[in-house]
Design a protein around this motif. Structure first.
Motif, PDB file in Angstrom:
ATOM      1  N   ASP A   1      51.840  40.547  49.138  1.00  0.00           N
ATOM      2  CA  ASP A   1      52.180  41.953  48.820  1.00  0.00           C
ATOM      3  C   ASP A   1      51.848  42.895  49.973  1.00  0.00           C
ATOM      4  OD1 ASP A   1      52.255  40.724  46.367  1.00  0.00           O
ATOM      5  OD2 ASP A   1      50.994  42.178  45.324  1.00  0.00           O
TER       6      ASP A   1
ATOM      7  N   GLN B   1      56.827  45.517  47.512  1.00  0.00           N
ATOM      8  CA  GLN B   1      56.477  46.878  47.062  1.00  0.00           C
ATOM      9  C   GLN B   1      57.724  47.721  46.775  1.00  0.00           C
ATOM     10  OE1 GLN B   1      53.576  47.457  46.054  1.00  0.00           O
ATOM     11  NE2 GLN B   1      52.444  45.835  47.076  1.00  0.00           N
TER      12      GLN B   1
ATOM     13  N   ASN C   1      52.203  55.580  46.995  1.00  0.00           N
ATOM     14  CA  ASN C   1      51.134  56.583  47.006  1.00  0.00           C
ATOM     15  C   ASN C   1      49.840  56.053  47.615  1.00  0.00           C
ATOM     16  OD1 ASN C   1      52.515  58.765  45.356  1.00  0.00           O
ATOM     17  ND2 ASN C   1      52.784  56.943  44.083  1.00  0.00           N
TER      18      ASN C   1
HETATM   19  N1  FO1 Z   1      51.340  50.799  42.466  1.00  0.00           N
HETATM   20  C1  FO1 Z   1      52.201  51.686  41.948  1.00  0.00           C
HETATM   21  O1  FO1 Z   1      52.747  51.460  40.879  1.00  0.00           O
HETATM   22  N2  FO1 Z   1      52.521  52.854  42.646  1.00  0.00           N
HETATM   23  C2  FO1 Z   1      51.944  53.153  43.837  1.00  0.00           C
HETATM   24  O2  FO1 Z   1      52.253  54.187  44.412  1.00  0.00           O
HETATM   25  C3  FO1 Z   1      50.978  52.220  44.374  1.00  0.00           C
HETATM   26  C4  FO1 Z   1      50.291  52.483  45.545  1.00  0.00           C
HETATM   27  C5  FO1 Z   1      49.281  51.581  45.975  1.00  0.00           C
HETATM   28  C6  FO1 Z   1      48.527  51.872  47.113  1.00  0.00           C
HETATM   29  C7  FO1 Z   1      47.535  51.016  47.529  1.00  0.00           C
HETATM   30  C8  FO1 Z   1      47.298  49.825  46.809  1.00  0.00           C
HETATM   31  O3  FO1 Z   1      46.322  48.995  47.208  1.00  0.00           O
HETATM   32  C9  FO1 Z   1      48.041  49.533  45.673  1.00  0.00           C
HETATM   33  C10 FO1 Z   1      49.049  50.382  45.253  1.00  0.00           C
HETATM   34  N3  FO1 Z   1      49.796  50.131  44.121  1.00  0.00           N
HETATM   35  C11 FO1 Z   1      50.709  51.032  43.639  1.00  0.00           C
HETATM   36  C12 FO1 Z   1      49.614  48.879  43.394  1.00  0.00           C
HETATM   37  C13 FO1 Z   1      50.398  47.709  44.014  1.00  0.00           C
HETATM   38  O4  FO1 Z   1      51.692  48.020  44.346  1.00  0.00           O
HETATM   39  C14 FO1 Z   1      50.483  46.542  43.015  1.00  0.00           C
HETATM   40  O5  FO1 Z   1      49.495  46.607  42.050  1.00  0.00           O
HETATM   41  C15 FO1 Z   1      50.282  45.199  43.613  1.00  0.00           C
HETATM   42  O6  FO1 Z   1      50.874  44.993  44.836  1.00  0.00           O
HETATM   43  C16 FO1 Z   1      50.708  44.110  42.613  1.00  0.00           C
HETATM   44  O7  FO1 Z   1      49.716  43.150  42.583  1.00  0.00           O
END
Ligand code: FO1
Length: 318
Positions: A38, A155, A94
């Motif tokens: 990821d 992502q 974000n």
């Molecule tokens: N998940 C979201 O749903 N929206 C976001 O804007 C987002 C930002 C983000 C930033 C840093 C980070 O470490 C994780 C973030 N996540 C966000 C979670 C991430 O996309 C997912 O939880 C994982 O990649 C799935 O395991």
């Protein structure tokens, strides 16, 4: 001697399991091997969502409602970025103000020549954690999805499209030339217990298994390898695992998870809600342990971890 434990980990579910595990064992005996498929670069910054979710959760710093990012976060940088939204600024992913510090620092360290495993070890140390956190590899690997709207990075699919688009294929770019990070194979080969955490089998555990040598090492340690099903009563607790399993031709059930994992685990831990389906798991050649697996209430993570350790030592609570 207390058991030496290895956890194969994705994001939220794995992080909650690890938090429970660390309540009942000495952190010095635990190694987490974490998905980096990821990982991505936003605004030139290296973001490692699963590593950060594991670190922030076990350091009790996670935003518990979102399951990612830091508690008490502010969003001034993201709000300021909106000014440039019409001029190419990327605003759909974000990065909170506090979280940004992690990405700024990690990116600088990587640019100075440190490996991702070195930076990750410093990260967990800076957050006061006593267990080892290893990325699955130091090499770049990117989880890519073929979807109804074309090929997407993880992502883009997960956040950009709210995982609301049909998936027809998954692959891990760069994985064939990747090597397990230092210590990964040694940790698996010397563990007393290995747990495949309750994470998405296809896009969280899948990339770890695809790093050459890791799946083979787990197969060799099948006797002590136990998985916790991320599917309860046919559904994923968080994220798109259930839909993705179906879209890619698997069953979204404990039996579907059992079939995927049977070559390298000896026991599947399933939730009480799936008690009626235990025989389908046994039919795949696995032992079954049944307990509460939904870690939303205090104490469940620790009792689940206890069941996993018993199962790895051959005792299976039914
Ligand atoms: N998940 C979201 O749903 N929206 C976001 O804007 C987002 C930002 C983000 C930033 C840093 C980070 O470490 C994780 C973030 N996540 C966000 C979670 C991430 O996309 C997912 O939880 C994982 O990649 C799935 O395991």
């Amino acid at each position: 001697m207390p058991p030496v434990i290895v956890a194969i980990a994705g994001g939220v579910g794995a992080a909650r399991f690890l938090r429970g595990l660390l309540e009942i064992v000495d952190a010095g005996n635990v190694t987490a091997i974490v998905n980096t498929g990821d990982d991505t670069v936003f605004h030139g910054l290296h973001v490692s969502p699963d590593i950060d979710t594991v670190v922030y959760t076990t350091a009790a710093a996670i935003d518990a409602d979102r399951g990612w990012g830091l508690a008490g976060e502010t969003w001034t940088a993201m709000e300021s970025l909106q000014r440039y939204a019409d001029h190419g600024a990327l605003t759909w992913f974000n990065l909170g103000d506090r979280d940004l510090a992690t990405h700024l620092w990690r990116t600088g360290r990587l640019r100075d020549g440190a490996s991702l495993s070195e930076v990750t070890d410093q990260l967990r140390h800076a957050w006061g954690l006593g267990f080892r956190v290893l990325p699955m590899t130091d090499d770049p690997v990117a989880t890519m999805l073929n979807t109804a709207t074309g090929k997407l990075g993880f992502q883009e699919y997960f956040v950009g499209h709210h995982h609301d688009v049909a998936v027809s294929g998954v692959h891990f770019e760069g994985v064939l030339s990747s090597r397990p990070a230092p210590g990964v194979i040694e940790a698996i080969m010397s563990a007393d217990a290995i747990v495949v955490c309750p994470s998405n089998p296809l896009v969280s555990i899948g990339p770890v298994l695809a790093v050459p040598g890791i799946r083979e090492a787990l197969v060799a340690r099948r006797d002590v390898c136990v998985a916790v099903s991320p599917i309860v009563d046919g559904a994923a607790l968080k994220g798109p695992a259930d839909r993705m399993l179906r879209e890619l031709g698997h069953e979204s059930s404990v039996a579907g998870v059992a079939r995927l994992y049977a070559p390298f685990i000896s026991t599947l831990v399933i939730d009480e809600a799936d008690r009626m389906r235990a025989d389908e798991v046994r039919a795949v050649g696995l032992k079954v342990a049944i307990t509460d697996t939904i870690m939303s209430k205090p104490g469940v993570g620790a009792s689940l971890a206890r069941v996993v350790l018993q199962a790895a030592s051959g005792k299976v609570p039914v």
